[in-house]
Motif scaffolding. Sequence first.
Motif: not given
Length: 236
Positions: A29, A33, A172, A175
């Motif tokens: 994540s 990101y 998140l 993922s």
Amino acid sequence: MAWLNLLSFGDRGWSDELLQGAWLSIEISLSAYLIGLVLGLFGAIAKLSKSVVARSVASGYTTVIRSVPDILVIFLIYYSATDALSYLISMTGLSVQFQLNGFVAAAISLGVVQGGYSTEILRGAIVAVSRGQTEAAFAVGLTRKQAFLLVIIPQMLPLALPGLGNLWLIVLKESSLVSLIGFTELVLVGKMAAGATRQYLFFYAAIGVVFLVMSGVSSLVFHYFEVKASHAWRRK
């Protein structure tokens, strides 16, 4: 008590595997990101540029990302990148079987998806910065690049933080999609544990609790930075 044994450490329980899967979910994540933020910044700059080509490319990118299912983007990048690299290797005369690393494929594919959304968040934050700030930067002799780095970015970040915080929560959760290409993150580990013990409800609920904890902690962290940034903005 039997359920507690399932969460014990060592050979008898699955806590080791679940914690490792949770850590891998955080790693993938975070990587996605950061990739998304870089792509989003370039995309935002392109959308605000005077170049018709740059604006068209950035608009096409965000339109495709927001229209196509995320899992399809993951599949396309995972399999097309593998085929493309295999083809390039074969052009050198080498017959080597190549398979893109699951972590790399997951980070790139999720990062590309996040880049489409962060482009709009960062573009909106840049537009919200007063033009007078840029004009003042030029008046004191800063170049366009220096004005962007030293004036615009520090002032756009407090405005972008709420949206970027939501984007982190999304990546998140997303993922978990990389389990479909065989990457052993939290959801896949939980699925393996549920299949081995036949305790499907228990392990799927445990996965939900872990994601809830990670999301809750993340929300608190972003809220802390939002408050700090807000106070700094007001002092200006």
